[in-house]
Design a protein around this motif. Structure first.
Motif, short mmCIF file in Angstrom:
data_model
loop_
_atom_site.label_atom_id
_atom_site.label_comp_id
_atom_site.label_asym_id
_atom_site.label_seq_id
_atom_site.Cartn_x
_atom_site.Cartn_y
_atom_site.Cartn_z
N LEU A 89 2.42 -3.51 -10.80
CA LEU A 89 1.02 -3.08 -10.71
C LEU A 89 0.86 -1.62 -11.12
CD1 LEU A 89 -0.10 -4.80 -7.36
CD2 LEU A 89 -0.64 -5.52 -9.71
N ALA A 90 1.78 -0.79 -10.70
CA ALA A 90 1.67 0.64 -11.00
C ALA A 90 1.84 0.92 -12.49
CB ALA A 90 2.70 1.43 -10.19
N SER A 91 2.68 0.12 -13.15
CA SER A 91 2.94 0.33 -14.58
C SER A 91 1.97 -0.43 -15.48
CB SER A 91 4.37 -0.11 -14.92
OG SER A 91 4.51 -1.52 -14.73
N ALA A 114 0.83 -1.20 0.00
CA ALA A 114 0.00 0.00 0.00
C ALA A 114 0.86 1.25 0.00
CB ALA A 114 -0.93 -0.01 1.21
N THR A 115 1.89 1.24 0.83
CA THR A 115 2.80 2.39 0.90
C THR A 115 3.53 2.60 -0.41
OG1 THR A 115 3.10 2.03 3.28
CG2 THR A 115 4.75 3.37 2.15
N GLN A 116 4.04 1.51 -0.98
CA GLN A 116 4.79 1.60 -2.23
C GLN A 116 3.91 2.06 -3.39
OE1 GLN A 116 8.07 1.19 -2.84
NE2 GLN A 116 8.45 0.93 -0.65
N LEU A 117 2.70 1.53 -3.44
CA LEU A 117 1.78 1.92 -4.53
C LEU A 117 1.36 3.39 -4.39
CD1 LEU A 117 -0.39 -1.32 -4.74
CD2 LEU A 117 1.28 -0.50 -6.42
N ALA A 118 1.16 3.84 -3.16
CA ALA A 118 0.81 5.24 -2.93
C ALA A 118 1.95 6.15 -3.39
CB ALA A 118 0.49 5.48 -1.46
N GLU A 119 3.19 5.73 -3.11
CA GLU A 119 4.35 6.52 -3.54
C GLU A 119 4.47 6.57 -5.05
OE1 GLU A 119 7.70 4.81 -1.59
OE2 GLU A 119 7.18 5.64 0.39
N ARG A 120 3.88 5.57 -5.74
CA ARG A 120 3.93 5.52 -7.20
C ARG A 120 2.72 6.21 -7.82
NH1 ARG A 120 7.00 1.73 -5.19
NH2 ARG A 120 8.67 0.70 -6.38
N GLY A 121 1.92 6.90 -7.00
CA GLY A 121 0.84 7.72 -7.51
C GLY A 121 -0.53 7.10 -7.57
N MET A 122 -0.70 5.92 -7.08
CA MET A 122 -2.02 5.29 -7.09
C MET A 122 -2.91 5.90 -6.01
SD MET A 122 -2.03 1.19 -7.68
CE MET A 122 -1.68 0.46 -9.27
#
Length: 309
Positions: free
Chosen positions: A78-80, A23-31
């Motif tokens: 997931l982010a890409s 969750a933290t990593q995905l939030a940092e990637r703009g999700m």
């Protein structure tokens, strides 16, 4: 005994930690939180808690390099859009298998089930296997024998300067890695016996050499321990009918030499000893069918020696 499945630890300790990390990593990637929730299969409220740090998880997983690397790969994928849920699940399942193989999940399992400690358990990796059971039995026997050895009256006086050890071979052992013993040897300190660690396979070349020589002569003899050579104990062995066998301390290939001496005797003696040489402490080996049996024989020798004084 409390039965705890590794899968329980995966659900209760591993999964919440990884979800929080993702969750933290995905939030940092703009999700957005809603997008993160959809990817993780949780509510947006749960994602909010993960990102705020309210659900901190287990630091053992947070600090694990394999977990960090896997979370980064999944987050990037997931982010890409290069990774879907199936791909992420495959990554996580692979990670779980890695962490169960002497990793954090394995450590947690041993904490929850102390009976597993010191057994070299790899049930999660190999499944039920008769060979694994044999290894567990040998490790448990050596551990019990070492504790019994430590409580043997007068044992501290019988420990050589280089320490003592106790070992036991697997059936049909081939080399020292098939012989379990105490890593670092057993020492006497201030009149007490110190056992530095739980037994492991391949932990003692010294005792393994004697055990393997004995097993080659008689497959039923799989245990041995070493102590300092003591005249009273040798006399006690004779009184008990064990007929101690002397061997050469300076023989270069001790394993071969012991096999030859056992062949000359026609059997593995309960007690074999040498009187030392330059730079070599006098040493006595006590043999038994198991490590516990060897300790029992030593106890008989100690009792007989004390009665004879």
């Amino acid at each position: 005994m409390t039965l705890v499945l590794p899968s329980e630890l995966v659900v209760d300790r591993f999964l919440p930690t990884v979800r929080a990390m993702l969750a933290t990593q995905l939030a940092e990637r703009g999700m957005t939180q809603q997008e993160i929730a959809a990817n993780l299969g949780v509510t947006q409220a749960a994602v909010s808690k993960y990102i705020s740090g309210a659900n901190g998880g287990d630091d053992r997983f947070r600090d694990d390099p394999e977990t960090i690397a896997t979370v980064d790969r999944i987050a990037d994928g997931l982010a890409s859009g290069q990774m879907d849920g199936y791909d992420a699940l495959a990554e996580l399942l692979s990670l779980v298998r890695t962490l169960e193989d002497r990793g954090p999940i394995c450590e947690l399992h041993e904490e929850e089930m102390p009976e597993l400690q010191g057994l070299g358990c790899d049930l999660c990796v190999r499944g039920f296997d008769p060979d694994v059971r044999a290894e567990r039995d040998v490790l448990a026997t050596v551990r019990t024998a070492a504790r019994t050895l430590a409580s043997t009256p007068g044992m501290a006086a019988l420990v050589p300067n280089v320490g003592t050890n106790i070992g036991m071979a697997l059936p049909e052992a081939r080399d020292e890695t098939d012989v379990a013993a105490i890593p670092g040897r057993i020492y006497a300190m201030s009149g007490r016996i110190e056992i530095p660690a739980n037994p492991e396979f391949g932990a003692s070349k010294h005792v393994a050499t004697a055990v393997l020589a004995a097993q080659d002569t008689d497959p039923d003899v799989r245990g041995a321990l070493n102590i300092a050579t003591d005249d009273d104990l040798l006399g006690a062995a004779e009184a008990l009918g064990y007929e101690p066998l002397e061997f050469d301390a300076e023989y270069e290939d001790r394993g071969t030499h012991l096999r030859e001496r056992f062949a000359e005797r026609g059997a593995v003696p309960r007690v074999a000893y040498h009187c030392g040489a330059f730079g070599i402490e006098p040493t006595t080996f006590v043999f038994g069918e198991t490590a516990e049996d060897a300790v029992t024989v030593l106890g008989e020798l100690v009792d007989e020696a004390m009665d004879g004084r």
